[in-house]
Enzyme design. Sequence first.
Site, short mmCIF file in Angstrom:
data_model
loop_
_atom_site.label_atom_id
_atom_site.label_comp_id
_atom_site.label_asym_id
_atom_site.label_seq_id
_atom_site.Cartn_x
_atom_site.Cartn_y
_atom_site.Cartn_z
N GLY A 166 42.06 103.77 -140.43
CA GLY A 166 43.19 104.10 -141.30
C GLY A 166 42.70 104.57 -142.65
O GLY A 166 41.64 105.19 -142.77
N ILE A 168 41.48 102.92 -145.28
CA ILE A 168 40.20 102.34 -145.71
C ILE A 168 39.07 102.77 -144.78
O ILE A 168 37.99 103.17 -145.24
CB ILE A 168 40.30 100.81 -145.77
CG1 ILE A 168 41.32 100.39 -146.82
CG2 ILE A 168 38.93 100.19 -146.08
CD1 ILE A 168 41.69 98.92 -146.79
N THR A 246 35.79 93.48 -144.30
CA THR A 246 36.63 93.47 -145.49
C THR A 246 38.09 93.61 -145.06
O THR A 246 38.94 94.04 -145.84
CB THR A 246 36.26 94.64 -146.43
OG1 THR A 246 36.29 95.87 -145.68
CG2 THR A 246 34.89 94.47 -147.03
N ARG A 248 40.62 91.27 -142.53
CA ARG A 248 41.39 90.04 -142.65
C ARG A 248 40.65 88.93 -141.92
O ARG A 248 40.05 89.16 -140.86
CB ARG A 248 42.79 90.18 -142.02
CG ARG A 248 43.80 90.92 -142.87
CD ARG A 248 44.18 90.16 -144.13
NE ARG A 248 45.20 90.83 -144.91
CZ ARG A 248 44.97 91.77 -145.80
NH1 ARG A 248 43.73 92.19 -146.02
NH2 ARG A 248 45.96 92.30 -146.48
N GLU A 277 41.04 80.77 -147.12
CA GLU A 277 40.49 81.38 -148.33
C GLU A 277 40.85 80.57 -149.57
O GLU A 277 42.03 80.28 -149.78
CB GLU A 277 41.01 82.82 -148.47
CG GLU A 277 40.49 83.71 -147.36
CD GLU A 277 40.99 85.13 -147.42
OE1 GLU A 277 40.42 85.99 -146.73
OE2 GLU A 277 41.97 85.39 -148.15
N HIS A 296 37.55 87.53 -150.83
CA HIS A 296 38.64 88.48 -150.62
C HIS A 296 38.90 89.30 -151.89
O HIS A 296 40.04 89.47 -152.33
CB HIS A 296 39.92 87.77 -150.19
CG HIS A 296 40.83 88.65 -149.37
ND1 HIS A 296 41.68 88.15 -148.42
CD2 HIS A 296 41.01 90.00 -149.36
CE1 HIS A 296 42.36 89.13 -147.86
NE2 HIS A 296 41.96 90.27 -148.41
N ALA A 298 37.53 92.50 -152.30
CA ALA A 298 37.22 93.92 -152.09
C ALA A 298 38.23 94.82 -152.79
O ALA A 298 37.87 95.81 -153.42
CB ALA A 298 37.16 94.23 -150.60
#
Length: 347
Positions: A166, A168, A246, A248, A277, A296, A298
Amino acid sequence: MNESSRIMQVCRLDFWISPVFDALIRGNNQLTLSVLPSQSEDVRTLAGLNQAHAYHVSAAKDELPRSWFVNASLIDQCPNLLCVSSGGAGFDTVDVAACTRAGIAVVNQAGANAFSVAEHTFGLLLAVVKRIVESDNKIRRETGFTREDLMGQEIYGGTIGLVGLGEIGSRTARIAQGFGLDVLAYDPYLSAEEILARGAQSVTLEELLRRSDFLSLHCPLNASTFHLIGTEQFAIMKPGAVFISTARGGIHDETALYQALNKGHLGGAGLDVWECEPPKRSAPLLGCSNVVATFHTAGVTHGGRRNVARSSAQQIMAMLRGERPPHLLNPEVWDFFHERTRKVIGT
C-alpha cells in the site's frame, strides 16, 4: 434555520496532537472543538461525546482507555455522532461494522505518515545488519574489542520482500531500489501489473519467504493477518535472513520469532510494533543482541504527526459538509450517513 443552529461539534481527547488539527477545526466558523479528558470513565468526556457530531479518536489501542473506543456501547450513548476519524493509518480502536450499522462514517489517515514509516523501516534494517546498536553499546561500556568483532553486512544486491504494498509498502519499495535491492512483494489485493507499477515483482507469500534476505511487513492487522508470520513461515525463510516490522503487533508471532532467532536460523530483527505496547522489559525478544527495538514510533515524527493531524481535520470538515472523504473505510454507509446528517443537523 438560523446560522447558530448549524454549528457542529467536533471532539477529541487531550492526547498530544499537532496544533494544525485544532487550528483547522477552530478556523471553520461552522465548527466548534471540545478537547475532553482522556481518563477512563470521566463523566465530562462522556457528556462531551454525547453531543459530538465528529470524534477524532486515537488509533493507539494500548494508550486509549477502553471506555473511549468507538464500539457499540459508546455509539449507543452518542446519538448525534455522524463521523469518526482515526488518528493514524490503523483503526484498532474503532469497530467499523458497528459504526456502519449506526450510520456513522469512519475514516483513517492512510498514507499521511507513509514517508516516516518507510524511512523507519530502513533505519531498523540498517541498524540490525550494520550492528549499530551493538557497536554503540560496546563503545560506551567495553574495551579490548576490534572492529572486526562488530562486522556487519552489506545490503546492496540483496533481496527485500514486502508483505503489503500500500502507501507505506510502495514508498519502502522505492527506497529499496535506491539501495540496490531487488524488491519482491506479496499483496493479495493487488494485481501483478499494479505491483510491478509500484516497483516490485509479484510473488506468492511462500516464494517471498524463500527468496528474501530481508522481510518487511506493511499490511494491516485483521483476522486474516493475525500471526500471518509464525513458526512455519520463519522456518521457510533463508538462514541468516533479517525480519522487520513497522506494521502492527500481532501480525507476527513473537514467540515464534524469538525461537527462530534463538536457534540462529534468523540473523536479526528490527521491531517497531508489539502485541503489548510498550513490551515488558522481560520480553524475551528484548534480550536478543541482534534485535533492535523501538516503541511504535515509526510514524511518530513531527512531519508524520503534522500530516496525520491535517488529514484528520480535512476529512472531518469534508464529511460534515456532506463531501465524501478520500479514506472512507465504510463506503457502504454513505447514503445512510447523509440521511442521518439531515436528521441530526437539519440540512
